[in-house]
Design a protein around this motif. Sequence first.
Motif, PDB file in Angstrom:
ATOM      1  N   SER A 103      29.386  43.317  30.720  1.00 37.45           N
ATOM      2  CA  SER A 103      30.202  42.209  31.200  1.00 37.45           C
ATOM      3  C   SER A 103      29.301  41.159  31.825  1.00 37.45           C
ATOM      4  CB  SER A 103      31.216  42.698  32.244  1.00 37.45           C
ATOM      5  OG  SER A 103      31.888  41.610  32.859  1.00 37.45           O
ATOM      6  N   TYR A 104      29.691  39.890  31.659  1.00 37.74           N
ATOM      7  CA  TYR A 104      29.039  38.851  32.421  1.00 37.74           C
ATOM      8  C   TYR A 104      29.324  39.091  33.902  1.00 37.74           C
ATOM      9  CZ  TYR A 104      28.073  36.006  28.249  1.00 37.74           C
ATOM     10  OH  TYR A 104      27.601  35.522  27.068  1.00 37.74           O
ATOM     11  N   LYS A 105      28.525  38.463  34.758  1.00 33.80           N
ATOM     12  CA  LYS A 105      28.618  38.686  36.190  1.00 33.80           C
ATOM     13  C   LYS A 105      30.019  38.440  36.733  1.00 33.80           C
ATOM     14  CE  LYS A 105      26.434  37.219  40.534  1.00 33.80           C
ATOM     15  NZ  LYS A 105      25.396  36.343  41.122  1.00 33.80           N
ATOM     16  N   TYR A 106      30.720  37.420  36.199  1.00 39.28           N
ATOM     17  CA  TYR A 106      32.037  37.086  36.705  1.00 39.28           C
ATOM     18  C   TYR A 106      33.158  37.526  35.757  1.00 39.28           C
ATOM     19  CZ  TYR A 106      29.301  34.377  39.997  1.00 39.28           C
ATOM     20  OH  TYR A 106      28.400  34.012  40.952  1.00 39.28           O
ATOM     21  N   GLY A 107      32.869  38.444  34.870  1.00 41.60           N
ATOM     22  CA  GLY A 107      33.890  38.983  33.989  1.00 41.60           C
ATOM     23  C   GLY A 107      34.843  39.902  34.751  1.00 41.60           C
ATOM     24  N   ARG A 108      36.028  40.136  34.163  1.00 44.77           N
ATOM     25  CA  ARG A 108      37.024  40.999  34.809  1.00 44.77           C
ATOM     26  C   ARG A 108      37.708  41.883  33.770  1.00 44.77           C
ATOM     27  NH1 ARG A 108      38.983  40.683  39.826  1.00 44.77           N
ATOM     28  NH2 ARG A 108      38.162  39.106  41.221  1.00 44.77           N
ATOM     29  N   ILE A 109      38.099  43.066  34.211  1.00 45.38           N
ATOM     30  CA  ILE A 109      38.872  43.992  33.382  1.00 45.38           C
ATOM     31  C   ILE A 109      40.175  44.275  34.120  1.00 45.38           C
ATOM     32  CG2 ILE A 109      38.985  46.328  32.427  1.00 45.38           C
ATOM     33  CD1 ILE A 109      35.945  46.224  32.114  1.00 45.38           C
ATOM     34  N   MET A 110      41.287  44.258  33.382  1.00 37.81           N
ATOM     35  CA  MET A 110      42.587  44.523  34.011  1.00 37.81           C
ATOM     36  C   MET A 110      43.290  45.667  33.281  1.00 37.81           C
ATOM     37  SD  MET A 110      46.150  44.050  33.728  1.00 37.81           S
ATOM     38  CE  MET A 110      46.708  42.532  32.973  1.00 37.81           C
ATOM     39  N   THR A 111      43.852  46.586  34.052  1.00 31.92           N
ATOM     40  CA  THR A 111      44.630  47.690  33.485  1.00 31.92           C
ATOM     41  C   THR A 111      46.037  47.671  34.077  1.00 31.92           C
ATOM     42  OG1 THR A 111      43.930  49.237  35.214  1.00 31.92           O
ATOM     43  CG2 THR A 111      42.568  49.127  33.231  1.00 31.92           C
ATOM     44  N   HIS A 112      47.001  48.150  33.302  1.00 30.05           N
ATOM     45  CA  HIS A 112      48.356  48.332  33.820  1.00 30.05           C
ATOM     46  C   HIS A 112      49.117  49.279  32.897  1.00 30.05           C
ATOM     47  CE1 HIS A 112      49.918  44.526  31.456  1.00 30.05           C
ATOM     48  NE2 HIS A 112      49.472  45.478  30.669  1.00 30.05           N
ATOM     49  N   LYS A 113      50.291  49.636  33.333  1.00 28.82           N
ATOM     50  CA  LYS A 113      51.130  50.555  32.570  1.00 28.82           C
ATOM     51  C   LYS A 113      51.582  49.882  31.272  1.00 28.82           C
ATOM     52  CE  LYS A 113      54.813  53.888  33.534  1.00 28.82           C
ATOM     53  NZ  LYS A 113      53.899  55.034  33.448  1.00 28.82           N
ATOM     54  N   VAL A 114      51.742  50.662  30.212  1.00 28.81           N
ATOM     55  CA  VAL A 114      52.206  50.119  28.926  1.00 28.81           C
ATOM     56  C   VAL A 114      53.562  49.458  29.118  1.00 28.81           C
ATOM     57  CG1 VAL A 114      53.006  50.729  26.615  1.00 28.81           C
ATOM     58  CG2 VAL A 114      50.918  51.752  27.510  1.00 28.81           C
ATOM     59  N   GLN A 115      53.693  48.264  28.556  1.00 25.44           N
ATOM     60  CA  GLN A 115      54.917  47.487  28.697  1.00 25.44           C
ATOM     61  C   GLN A 115      55.508  47.193  27.326  1.00 25.44           C
ATOM     62  OE1 GLN A 115      53.682  44.005  30.815  1.00 25.44           O
ATOM     63  NE2 GLN A 115      53.354  45.084  32.742  1.00 25.44           N
ATOM     64  N   GLY A 116      56.789  46.877  27.297  1.00 22.97           N
ATOM     65  CA  GLY A 116      57.435  46.530  26.045  1.00 22.97           C
ATOM     66  C   GLY A 116      58.924  46.360  26.254  1.00 22.97           C
ATOM     67  N   PHE A 280      36.142  21.219  49.126  1.00 23.02           N
ATOM     68  CA  PHE A 280      37.293  20.893  48.292  1.00 23.02           C
ATOM     69  C   PHE A 280      37.647  22.061  47.376  1.00 23.02           C
ATOM     70  CE2 PHE A 280      40.260  18.429  45.986  1.00 23.02           C
ATOM     71  CZ  PHE A 280      40.046  18.641  44.639  1.00 23.02           C
ATOM     72  N   LYS A 281      36.613  22.677  46.776  1.00 22.09           N
ATOM     73  CA  LYS A 281      36.854  23.834  45.906  1.00 22.09           C
ATOM     74  C   LYS A 281      37.484  24.978  46.689  1.00 22.09           C
ATOM     75  CE  LYS A 281      33.288  23.172  42.353  1.00 22.09           C
ATOM     76  NZ  LYS A 281      32.056  23.748  41.755  1.00 22.09           N
ATOM     77  N   GLY A 282      37.036  25.143  47.944  1.00 19.15           N
ATOM     78  CA  GLY A 282      37.600  26.203  48.766  1.00 19.15           C
ATOM     79  C   GLY A 282      39.083  26.008  49.015  1.00 19.15           C
ATOM     80  N   LYS A 283      39.485  24.761  49.271  1.00 16.43           N
ATOM     81  CA  LYS A 283      40.901  24.475  49.500  1.00 16.43           C
ATOM     82  C   LYS A 283      41.713  24.715  48.233  1.00 16.43           C
ATOM     83  CE  LYS A 283      40.174  21.068  53.176  1.00 16.43           C
ATOM     84  NZ  LYS A 283      40.286  19.642  53.571  1.00 16.43           N
ATOM     85  N   GLN A 284      41.163  24.292  47.083  1.00 20.66           N
ATOM     86  CA  GLN A 284      41.845  24.539  45.804  1.00 20.66           C
ATOM     87  C   GLN A 284      42.029  26.028  45.557  1.00 20.66           C
ATOM     88  OE1 GLN A 284      39.547  22.408  42.755  1.00 20.66           O
ATOM     89  NE2 GLN A 284      41.445  21.345  42.268  1.00 20.66           N
ATOM     90  N   ASP A 309      36.269  34.469  43.851  1.00 14.80           N
ATOM     91  CA  ASP A 309      36.135  34.287  42.400  1.00 14.80           C
ATOM     92  C   ASP A 309      36.637  32.911  41.975  1.00 14.80           C
ATOM     93  OD1 ASP A 309      36.890  37.747  41.469  1.00 14.80           O
ATOM     94  OD2 ASP A 309      35.101  36.801  42.281  1.00 14.80           O
ATOM     95  N   ALA A 310      37.705  32.429  42.609  1.00 10.89           N
ATOM     96  CA  ALA A 310      38.261  31.121  42.253  1.00 10.89           C
ATOM     97  C   ALA A 310      37.310  29.989  42.623  1.00 10.89           C
ATOM     98  CB  ALA A 310      39.611  30.914  42.941  1.00 10.89           C
ATOM     99  N   ILE A 311      36.557  30.162  43.704  1.00 14.96           N
ATOM    100  CA  ILE A 311      35.557  29.160  44.077  1.00 14.96           C
ATOM    101  C   ILE A 311      34.453  29.111  43.033  1.00 14.96           C
ATOM    102  CG2 ILE A 311      33.740  28.614  45.762  1.00 14.96           C
ATOM    103  CD1 ILE A 311      35.632  29.689  47.942  1.00 14.96           C
ATOM    104  N   GLU A 312      34.059  30.281  42.537  1.00 18.76           N
ATOM    105  CA  GLU A 312      32.988  30.349  41.535  1.00 18.76           C
ATOM    106  C   GLU A 312      33.449  29.827  40.176  1.00 18.76           C
ATOM    107  OE1 GLU A 312      29.830  31.717  43.836  1.00 18.76           O
ATOM    108  OE2 GLU A 312      29.840  31.152  41.714  1.00 18.76           O
ATOM    109  N   ASN A 313      34.665  30.174  39.778  1.00 18.63           N
ATOM    110  CA  ASN A 313      35.152  29.779  38.445  1.00 18.63           C
ATOM    111  C   ASN A 313      36.664  29.591  38.531  1.00 18.63           C
ATOM    112  OD1 ASN A 313      35.840  29.487  35.720  1.00 18.63           O
ATOM    113  ND2 ASN A 313      34.153  30.807  35.077  1.00 18.63           N
ATOM    114  N   TYR A 314      37.067  28.390  38.967  1.00 22.82           N
ATOM    115  CA  TYR A 314      38.482  28.103  39.194  1.00 22.82           C
ATOM    116  C   TYR A 314      39.296  28.216  37.909  1.00 22.82           C
ATOM    117  CZ  TYR A 314      42.692  25.597  40.646  1.00 22.82           C
ATOM    118  OH  TYR A 314      43.980  25.262  40.926  1.00 22.82           O
TER     119      TYR A 314
END
Length: 392
Positions: A103-116, A280-284, A309-314
Amino acid sequence: MTKPENNIFKVENNGKRPVILMSGYIGGYSVNADNLYRGIKQMENNEVTDCDILINCAGGSTIDGMTIGEFLEKSPINFHGIVTGMAASMAGVLLQFCNTRSSYKYGRIMTHKVQGGVRGESDQVRAYADLMDSEEENITAKFIERTGQTKETVAGWLKSGVNLWFNASKAKTANLIDTILETKKEAPKAPKNATVEELVNTYGTVFNSILEEYITEPQNEEENPIDNNMKKQILGVLGIAGMQNGLTENATDEAVLAELRNVVNAAKRATDAENELKEFKGKQAKLLVANMAKAGKITAAEIEQWEADAIENYNLVATAAERMTGKVDPNAGLNRKQTNPEDANLPAALKGREDWNHAKWMEEDPKGYEKLSISNPEAYEKIFNLQFNPED
């Protein structure tokens, strides 16, 4: 109507090390098992040994996803999964089928229960729930196999109503990835007796440290003259800043140092502007994450990390927020009725096509269907779910 050829998995780079971009909805027109199978066979015919899969995907169909995973496993090609943005839901599962996972340094992985979701008779609903449970068992088994975690740990990744996000560091700790890709650049070093041109090229990114070295204390031209090599370095730095102003090695020390101070002042102004931008980025970031928490998309304990994370890559976090499910509706998936065409919020692409299902779109207007998946992914996914395809 003939379905047009889709070249998303077309092998390029002369077959040496092709790249697959996994960025669409898994199971949709762009990313599906049939297209990947053709791409794999093309690569095998070209005797490809390694292929990178760049993943920035919100997930999709478990059925298509697990089929894609089996194709990856059974091929003699070494597939290298790289999370460039996010590997959410089924995309995070597919990462586990790759030979290497990074993964890149700011990459993310998300898991959750199967939906449908499904509509119909009670027996149909029960059968569909059984199918969802079966898909989740397969996903759980794959996570256990690849990460070495216990069944109880993996079950914690698939909690009802929770989107669990791992940043790159946490993903590595959980063994969801093998490595974090980081670029470390060393500061350049100037050669001895360097020319002005060499100094300009060498000190392009670190000139502030050089400047500070020469103006920490006031210089007296007569008592402490600048030697010729030092002057060449200073003039080189001034050239970087575009502030040499015709000065040569014959200029007085006082003139050279005066211009050097001008550069430092310019750097200070740039630093002040950078601090204002950071504020400004921090407020956003705080506003974005506050709205995510208010919508139930993240917990209070996650706010601080998401703000960082939002400050680094909004833009990346904003995109992830749009695709997160938020608070769970107990009736979600059971009411799949299309919006009334008179509703002003109905996407233009759906007007007059309210009764079209996935198969109808694929037959009549596949390109329009693909555009819908980009312009209005929520409407697209609702149509797709009507094909009785549980999604993760």
